[in-house]
Design a protein around this motif. Structure first.
Motif, PDB file in Angstrom:
ATOM      1  N   UNK A  23     110.904  52.149  28.496  1.00 50.22           N
ATOM      2  CA  UNK A  23     110.971  51.662  29.448  1.00 50.22           C
ATOM      3  C   UNK A  23     110.622  52.919  30.131  1.00 50.22           C
ATOM      4  N   UNK A  24     111.476  54.392  30.038  1.00 46.03           N
ATOM      5  CA  UNK A  24     110.809  55.697  30.730  1.00 46.03           C
ATOM      6  C   UNK A  24     109.062  55.645  31.069  1.00 46.03           C
ATOM      7  N   UNK A  25     108.644  55.269  29.571  1.00 48.21           N
ATOM      8  CA  UNK A  25     107.316  55.815  29.610  1.00 48.21           C
ATOM      9  C   UNK A  25     106.634  54.300  30.720  1.00 48.21           C
ATOM     10  N   UNK A  31     107.950  53.024  32.836  1.00 45.84           N
ATOM     11  CA  UNK A  31     107.386  53.254  34.343  1.00 45.84           C
ATOM     12  C   UNK A  31     106.955  54.464  34.380  1.00 45.84           C
ATOM     13  N   UNK A  32     106.762  55.787  33.907  1.00 46.69           N
ATOM     14  CA  UNK A  32     105.535  56.641  34.379  1.00 46.69           C
ATOM     15  C   UNK A  32     104.974  56.164  34.154  1.00 46.69           C
ATOM     16  N   UNK A  77     115.196  52.506  25.136  1.00 44.26           N
ATOM     17  CA  UNK A  77     114.822  53.863  26.302  1.00 44.26           C
ATOM     18  C   UNK A  77     113.774  54.514  26.507  1.00 44.26           C
ATOM     19  N   UNK A  78     113.113  54.982  25.387  1.00 33.88           N
ATOM     20  CA  UNK A  78     111.882  55.916  26.368  1.00 33.88           C
ATOM     21  C   UNK A  78     111.060  54.771  25.827  1.00 33.88           C
TER      22      UNK A  78
END
Lengths: 367, 283
Positions: free
Chosen positions: A351-353, A355-356, A348-349
């Protein structure tokens, strides 16, 4: 083996401090051995130059840089860089016999320089070269050598106070070389901060000729086999490091750590038990007996943070701990903590990174 | 061929505890082991002996209880063990230790033939200095060969040796000559398991125990605390950091927690987003 804390004996011995023998009083200035190999200076030399500068300023003396190499093999450039990083004087020895590091020729050269120009402090990197050389030079000079220091200071009576971790980092001890000169110490790469570089800063070059004959050097370098780039990681000098520990439960899950490191453009590593279990090669180990790191961001996933690991990462600007245990020792040094299962959280982390960060990165690449 | 292997008995570091008040190492009940790095040197010596013939002598300096480490080495197949033990050695730093060991190696040479290769561990896990091997090499004027990943050839006739040494960014292929001092890199050899027969033999073996005088050490000013130029002035526990880690609340969806964490990171270090973007782009 100055390792066993001599707690019982230390006070009496410390009280025994004698006056420095007369012939050592001429020893002055703080030296750094600049590690020049095949045209490349190991960055630890500049980290040490920063420390030497601070010590020399406190003592009111000069910083000397020792640059040893073959003629036209980068020694002049290394000398110029030494000034940029804070040296006042460069002791330059150029000789074809010094083209490759060999204990014998380097020990003879460095010992001769010390005996001729008499520094009070001599610092070397705790690299393979530095440790090999420091041990034999200190023994030849019969002086004290403190390995792997994490803090160097000058105390009230101008002695070098060298602090190092012992017993895997559970304790720190401060070691002095009171009655001998030079006071020698090694420091591991990345333990000290890289100092600022001052372009155009200059100093004095002392060229010294050593009498070396190839016939008298027993050991020969037959070949040098450079590492394939895939074999070496830039872990110690990476700006972002993601590491995994036993909390990942098996070696395959280190893939999650690699994936996040990859998205962040960083390096990956692991704690010592992972290496012991064969999940990762030794060069990926972070900690007292592995690599010391000093990244801008360090993410520890499933690492409880034994002291031996913590001493290797505490220089990071920002530390994130992902650990189900809210009382894990890693939280003593972490800035942010997520009390969750790293195996579930890492994807999840990642993917989140992604995206950012990635969209902007793509813009830049496209532009 | 005569191979002398210097080993050290160390506390199993995984089980070290520090007394919270006195800041001393609590050794009671902590199991001891042969320093793990020494095993690679011991294994290399045993293999060379197995191939070339000769003897392996293991040597340690320590308290009388260090005999356990020597018996373990005998279990692996060492031929002879020497324990150097004397209260005069107490408090030795690396310089004093290398002096005592070098003298003992000279004495071993007198008794059982000069060593062709002296092995030592790359470093210990308790001291981590990596200084004793080079110290012994200097004192005995042996060719110093540290961080060796492979001993490729030993020629007893020509008295030469070829080896591979780990250097920055690559491997040095070296030739040198006997006698020499070698420290082996971790992982350089698969450590054998001791056999039952070896264990039985080791249990019955006589350990040669030498005091300083037995080893021919007459200059006690070079031993122990008095022979150590370094002085440990202060031993202390690392200071704990005042503030604790900030907990990011764990939400039902991992992605939400992840976004919260990233937000917190960028808030704490405003420059981080730009730094990460550059890194991710490989700039």
């Amino acid at each position: 083996m100055s390792d066993a804390p001599k707690t019982a004996a230390a006070p009496s011995r410390a009280a025994m401090k004698k006056e420095l023998p007369e012939h050592f009083k001429a020893y002055k200035h703080v030296w750094v051995m600049v590690e020049l190999e095949r045209g490349h200076v190991h960055p630890v030399s500049w980290e040490l130059m920063g420390e030497a500068r601070k010590l020399a300023d406190k003592l009111g003396v000069d910083v000397g840089a020792v640059v040893i190499g073959a003629p036209d093999a980068g020694a002049r450039e290394a000398a110029a860089e030494s000034f940029a990083y804070g040296a006042d004087v460069v002791y330059l020895v150029e000789n074809p016999i010094l083209a490759e590091y060999r204990n014998e020729s380097y020990t003879r050269t460095l010992t001769e320089l010390v005996n001729t120009y008499k520094p009070e402090i001599l610092l070397l990197g705790a690299t393979n070269l530095g440790r090999d050389l420091a041990g034999s030079v200190a023994t030849t000079l019969l002086t004290g050598l403190t390995a792997d220091c994490t803090e160097l200071a000058v105390d009230a009576d101008k002695s070098l106070a060298a602090t190092r971790p012992t017993f895997g980092g559970s304790l720190l001890c401060t070691i002095y070389t009171l009655n001998f000169r030079p006071q020698m110490a090694t420091v591991r790469p990345r333990v000290m901060r890289m100092p600022e570089r001052h372009e155009g800063r200059i100093g004095r070059v002392v060229e010294h000729a050593v009498a070396l004959e190839e016939e008298s050097i027993v050991t020969k370098v037959l070949k040098f086999l450079p590492d394939r780039s895939s074999q070496t990681s830039n872990l110690a000098y990476a700006d972002v490091v993601v590491a995994g520990g036993l909390g990942l439960q098996n070696g395959e899950n280190l893939q999650l750590v690699r994936a996040l490191a990859n998205v962040l453009g960083g390096e990956w590593g692991c704690s010592r038990p992972c290496v012991q279990k064969g999940w990762a090669p030794a060069e990926r180990q972070i900690g007292q007996t592995g690599k010391t790191i000093r990244p801008k961001l360090y993410i520890a996933a499933g690492i409880s943070g034994a002291i031996q690991h913590r001493v290797g990462v505490e220089g990071a600007d920002l530390i994130v701990a992902i650990n189900t245990d809210r009382n894990a020792p890693i939280l003593d040094i972490a800035h942010f903590a997520v009390a969750t299962d790293a195996i579930r959280f890492l994807p999840a982390l990642t993917e989140a990174f992604r995206a950012r960060i990635s969209p902007h990165a793509n813009d830049r690449l496209a532009g | 061929m005569h191979f002398v292997v210097c080993i050290k008995q160390v506390p199993d570091s995984a089980q070290i505890r520090v007394h919270p008040v006195t800041n001393t190492i609590m050794r009671q009940g902590v199991p001891t082991i042969i320093n793990p790095y020494d095993l690679f040197s011991l294994e290399t010596a045993l293999r060379l002996r197995d191939e070339m013939g000769g003897e392996v002598t293991v040597l340690t300096m320590g308290p009388p209880s260090a005999e356990d480490a020597l018996r373990k080495a005998l279990t692996y197949g060492a031929d002879r063990a020497v324990l150097l033990t004397d209260r005069f050695f107490a408090g030795s730093d690396t310089l004093a230790t290398s002096y005592a060991l070098a003298q003992a190696i000279r004495k071993i040479g007198d008794a059982w033939g000069a060593p062709d290769i002296v092995f030592a561990g790359k470093q210990t896990i308790d001291g981590d200095t990596a200084q004793v091997g080079p110290g012994i090499a200097r004192r005995l004027e042996l060719n110093q060969l540290t961080y060796i990943s492979r001993v490729t050839k030993v020629d007893a006739e020509a008295r030469t040796v070829e080896l591979e040494r780990r250097a920055e960014g690559g491997t040095q292929v070296l030739s040198s000559s006997l006698p020499c001092l070698v420290t082996m890199l971790e992982g350089s050899a698969e450590i054998r398991r001791g056999s039952m027969a070896g264990a039985l033999r080791a249990a019955r073996a006589e350990i040669t125990t030498w005091s300083a005088a037995d080893a021919g050490i007459t200059d006690l000013l070079k031993c122990g605390l008095r022979g150590s130029p370094t002085v440990v002035k202060r031993v202390f526990a690392p200071a704990p950091r005042a503030e604790k880690a900030k907990q990011i609340e764990v939400k039902a969806k991992s992605r939400e927690t992840a976004d919260d964490l990233i937000e917190a990171l960028f808030e704490a270090k405003p420059a981080m987003q730009a730094d990460l973007e550059q890194l991710a782009a490989g700039l």
